[in-house]
Design an enzyme around this catalytic site. Structure first.
Site, mmCIF file in Angstrom:
data_model
loop_
_atom_site.group_PDB
_atom_site.id
_atom_site.type_symbol
_atom_site.label_atom_id
_atom_site.label_comp_id
_atom_site.label_asym_id
_atom_site.label_seq_id
_atom_site.Cartn_x
_atom_site.Cartn_y
_atom_site.Cartn_z
ATOM 1 N N HIS A 147 -53.151 -21.056 -72.218
ATOM 2 C CA HIS A 147 -53.873 -20.510 -73.381
ATOM 3 C C HIS A 147 -53.735 -21.496 -74.539
ATOM 4 C CE1 HIS A 147 -54.363 -16.492 -71.571
ATOM 5 N NE2 HIS A 147 -53.231 -16.801 -70.960
ATOM 6 N N HIS A 162 -56.414 -12.211 -62.924
ATOM 7 C CA HIS A 162 -55.265 -11.513 -63.523
ATOM 8 C C HIS A 162 -55.034 -10.275 -62.657
ATOM 9 C CE1 HIS A 162 -52.568 -10.292 -66.908
ATOM 10 N NE2 HIS A 162 -52.668 -9.166 -66.215
ATOM 11 N N LYS A 204 -62.659 -16.690 -64.707
ATOM 12 C CA LYS A 204 -61.484 -15.834 -64.822
ATOM 13 C C LYS A 204 -61.856 -14.357 -64.792
ATOM 14 C CE LYS A 204 -57.276 -14.555 -65.722
ATOM 15 N NZ LYS A 204 -56.051 -15.125 -66.238
ATOM 16 N N ASP A 254 -49.028 -20.335 -68.076
ATOM 17 C CA ASP A 254 -49.430 -19.175 -68.876
ATOM 18 C C ASP A 254 -48.792 -19.253 -70.263
ATOM 19 O OD1 ASP A 254 -50.828 -16.895 -69.503
ATOM 20 O OD2 ASP A 254 -49.464 -15.526 -68.482
ATOM 21 N N HIS A 277 -50.263 -16.278 -62.190
ATOM 22 C CA HIS A 277 -48.938 -15.839 -62.653
ATOM 23 C C HIS A 277 -48.358 -14.704 -61.806
ATOM 24 C CE1 HIS A 277 -51.594 -13.041 -64.676
ATOM 25 N NE2 HIS A 277 -51.871 -13.838 -65.670
ATOM 26 N N HIS A 303 -52.880 -22.973 -65.675
ATOM 27 C CA HIS A 303 -53.154 -21.708 -66.400
ATOM 28 C C HIS A 303 -52.562 -21.851 -67.797
ATOM 29 C CE1 HIS A 303 -53.371 -17.098 -66.520
ATOM 30 N NE2 HIS A 303 -52.995 -17.505 -67.726
HETATM 31 O O1 DOR Z 1 -48.506 -12.637 -71.441
HETATM 32 C C1 DOR Z 1 -49.711 -12.866 -71.432
HETATM 33 N N1 DOR Z 1 -50.333 -13.405 -72.497
HETATM 34 N N2 DOR Z 1 -50.424 -12.545 -70.347
HETATM 35 C C2 DOR Z 1 -51.750 -12.631 -70.331
HETATM 36 O O2 DOR Z 1 -52.331 -12.311 -69.329
HETATM 37 C C3 DOR Z 1 -52.500 -13.048 -71.531
HETATM 38 C C4 DOR Z 1 -51.673 -13.847 -72.418
HETATM 39 C C5 DOR Z 1 -52.287 -14.018 -73.782
HETATM 40 O O3 DOR Z 1 -53.471 -14.352 -73.878
HETATM 41 O O4 DOR Z 1 -51.562 -13.847 -74.772
HETATM 42 ZN ZN ZN Z 2 -52.669 -16.056 -69.149
#
Ligand code: DOR
Ligand code: ZN
Length: 346
Positions: free
Chosen positions: A16, A137, A100, A248, A175, A14
């Site tokens: 970003h 999520h 997702k 995450d 998460h 997971h």
């Molecule tokens: O803390 C987070 N940041 N949780 C999420 O679900 C998304 C993520 C983000 O894209 O910044």
């Molecule tokens: Zn995330």
């Protein structure tokens, strides 16, 4: 005597990576230690079609440093308008590894997510049929539900009904932050797994709020009480195949975090493996780190474990991690665990 352990190279289930200048700045941080990562699709606009995912994949590959051995595993962002045939074609070709589900409004860039879960029922049926996993999520967005209860309520109101209606759907509860989440997944059979982040193994809600508000510890789902953090530690260090690493790691430029309305996300790509070695050593479970970071995830996704390895070595002096990663989109603060760490990774 030098203490070290060598594990199969880990994957991040997971992650970003963002886009543009932020992607260029932070992609090397993940590619340094991880072989693969499930890439979150919550860009602006989101990655909703197979062709969006193919184009984003190319942009990621262009941002990976020369010589790094890193494979992005792409996902689609489920909307109420998702085309089941386009999704199935992207999955069958191997382009995407999962889809997702963001409840609309639950977190960063989730406004295109799902409000009426009945509307995505045919797509979920199709995913069950073709074996495409759903990453979830798991928080309700009902304003009447306290933010600290949103995960537990989601299990009862949304997740369990979806799983009962579509028992063959493979689901990853992303998460998890609560004992409720860990228990639900542990007892849920082979079609459910959960990712656990590094930061939720380290901080509880006091770390965010006691002694002044700490924007770099704010993420979603928000860290809960200590009893929940301990339940996550137990789940992660148990070796149970239901639980695997999904950092995450979610970069936001400092200006967006240190703000009157700060963004959610902890950036842990840089030091995650060192922090995990610390956590697993503290719990007397270094022998379970490989299962959590390198074996359980591929097993759930039906992929082979990596053949290459990563070595974690105990140091005499604390490791000096960078405080920030400078990117063309601004500086990004690296997660500070609040204690010295004596493990390097390479
Ligand atoms: O803390 C987070 N940041 N949780 C999420 O679900 C998304 C993520 C983000 O894209 O910044
Ligand atoms: Zn995330």
């Amino acid at each position: 005597m030098t203490q070290s352990i060598t594990i199969r190279r880990p994957d991040d289930w997971h992650l970003h990576l963002r886009d543009g200048a932020m992607l260029a700045g932070i992609a090397p941080e993940t590619a340094r230690h991880f072989a693969r990562a499930i890439i979150m699709p919550n860009l602006v606009p989101p990655v909703v079609t197979g062709s969006d995912a193919a184009a984003y994949r190319e942009r990621i590959l262009a941002a990976i440093p020369e010589g790094a051995d890193f494979t992005p595993l792409m996902t689609l962002y489920l909307t109420e308008d998702t085309d089941a045939d386009d999704l199935a074609a992207a999955h069958t070709s191997g382009l995407i590894k999962a889809v997702k589900l963001y409840p609309a409004g639950a977190t960063t860039n989730s406004h295109s997510g799902v409000t009426n879960f009945d509307k995505v029922r045919p797509v979920l049926e199709k995913m069950a049929e073709i074996g495409c996993p759903l990453c979830v999520h798991g928080e309700v967005t009902d304003p009447a539900v306290d933010i600290f209860d949103r995960e537990a309520v989601f299990i009862d109101r949304v997740l369990d009904p979806i799983r009962k209606a579509t028992p063959d759907l493979r689901v990853i509860m992303e998460h998890i932050t609560t004992k409720n989440g860990a228990d639900y997944v542990r007892e849920g059979g082979d079609n459910i797994g959960a990712t656990i982040t590094t930061h939720h193994l380290i901080i509880n809600r006091n770390h965010i709020l006691v002694g002044g508000i700490k924007p770099h510890y704010y993420c979603l789902p928000v860290a809960k009480r200590e009893e929940h953090r301990l339940a996550l530690r137990q789940a992660a260090t148990s070796g149970d195949a239901s639980f695997f690493l999904g950092t995450d790691s979610a970069p936001h430029a400092d200006a967006a975090k240190e703000s009157a309305c700060g963004c959610a996300g902890c950036f842990t790509a840089t030091n995650t493996m060192s922090l995990l070695a610390h956590v697993f050593e503290e719990d007397g479970a270094l022998d379970k780190l490989e299962a959590f970071a390198s074996l359980n995830g591929p097993k759930f996704y039906g992929l082979p474990a990596n053949e290459s390895t990563l070595t974690l070595t105990k140091t005499d002096a604390p490791v000096d991690f960078p405080n920030k990663i400078e990117t063309g989109a601004g500086p990004v603060t690296v997660f500070d665990p609040g204690f010295p760490v004596f493990w390097t990774a390479d």
